[in-house]
Design a protein around this motif. Sequence first.
Motif, PDB file in Angstrom:
ATOM      1  N   LEU A   5       0.816  -1.220   0.149  1.00 14.65           N
ATOM      2  CA  LEU A   5       0.093   0.192   0.005  1.00 14.65           C
ATOM      3  C   LEU A   5       0.697   1.223   0.058  1.00 14.65           C
ATOM      4  N   SER A   7       1.606   5.230   1.179  1.00 13.91           N
ATOM      5  CA  SER A   7       1.490   5.872   2.606  1.00 13.91           C
ATOM      6  C   SER A   7      -0.048   6.468   2.413  1.00 13.91           C
ATOM      7  N   GLY A  10      -2.467   3.473   3.083  1.00 17.48           N
ATOM      8  CA  GLY A  10      -2.382   2.890   4.366  1.00 17.48           C
ATOM      9  C   GLY A  10      -2.848   3.785   5.608  1.00 17.48           C
ATOM     10  N   ARG A  13      -6.703   3.480   5.358  1.00 15.21           N
ATOM     11  CA  ARG A  13      -7.496   2.093   6.205  1.00 15.21           C
ATOM     12  C   ARG A  13      -7.085   2.221   7.393  1.00 15.21           C
TER      13      ARG A  13
END
Length: 309
Positions: A5, A7, A10, A13
């Motif tokens: 992923l 940044s 991430g 999420r």
Amino acid sequence: MRFQLTSEQGALRGAMRGALRRTAGAGSWGPVAPRGGAADGHSPAPLGGAAEPGASPPRLDRELWRTLGELGFFSLRLPEADGGAGLGLPEAVLVFEEAGRALVPGPLVATHLAAGEVPGAAEGEVVVAAADGRLVEWLQEADVVRPGAEGAVPMKSVDPLTPLHRVPAPARTDPVAVLLTAAEQLGTAGRACELAVQHARAREQFGQPIGAFQAVKHLCAQMLVRVEVARAAVYAAAVTAERADIAAARLLADEAAVRGARDCLQVHGGMGFTWECEVHLLLKRAWVRSERGGGGTESEELLAADLVA
């Protein structure tokens, strides 16, 4: 193909996971403390008060829906000019994976797909349900049903937070809906694996954690393998958006969710069947999702046709 992923992904999420955790803790669909104690890491059952055993039919939490709208859950893929975040399918898959992990109730996929087309859907002010295959979820709570549900009849649902109706003629299956469902299944499979490992580490028999026994250890290892294989397939399908890739991802995610929840239930033993424990809810939600969009049979047929073409 790399699935690391970015940044930004991430952070997206992580932010969604944190927001859902806070919402679950404060809202009516949040964790229910086990009788005689507070909810702990093993049993944060995400059941709303309206869905307590015996409560029927369940009511959709409108406040939860508006909160999801404020978080941008439904408008994620809308262009920024239309009030959305302008993100794509890979990012949508990440947030639906988190929703599946938290067992967020409601017609999430139908409302997400209606954002920008149905006024109020993007903001979470309007609940949209959809006939998907032969089933419609949350029909009585929906403000809008697409493409319609004439002749729908209620049917008994194994999941206490997913009321179902059956329509006489199967509706067209949207491949994006199938992919987002697969992402939810992936989140549920990951949560089941986490719960099984937590319990295997904490529960002791004969003076040692049950995870030390080979039979339990192998169950947990197989769950993790199914989750990671499904994750690769779902993420890849989000990038390619090919129908065959989506069909394959759906089959792997269904298997990871259903078999993972069953194995998690076995690791928990009798405790897994109780209302204080969320494990059986993971399995019931996974069963219901596996019937969306014509079920696995439609995906198998589509995948087979693509392979021989």
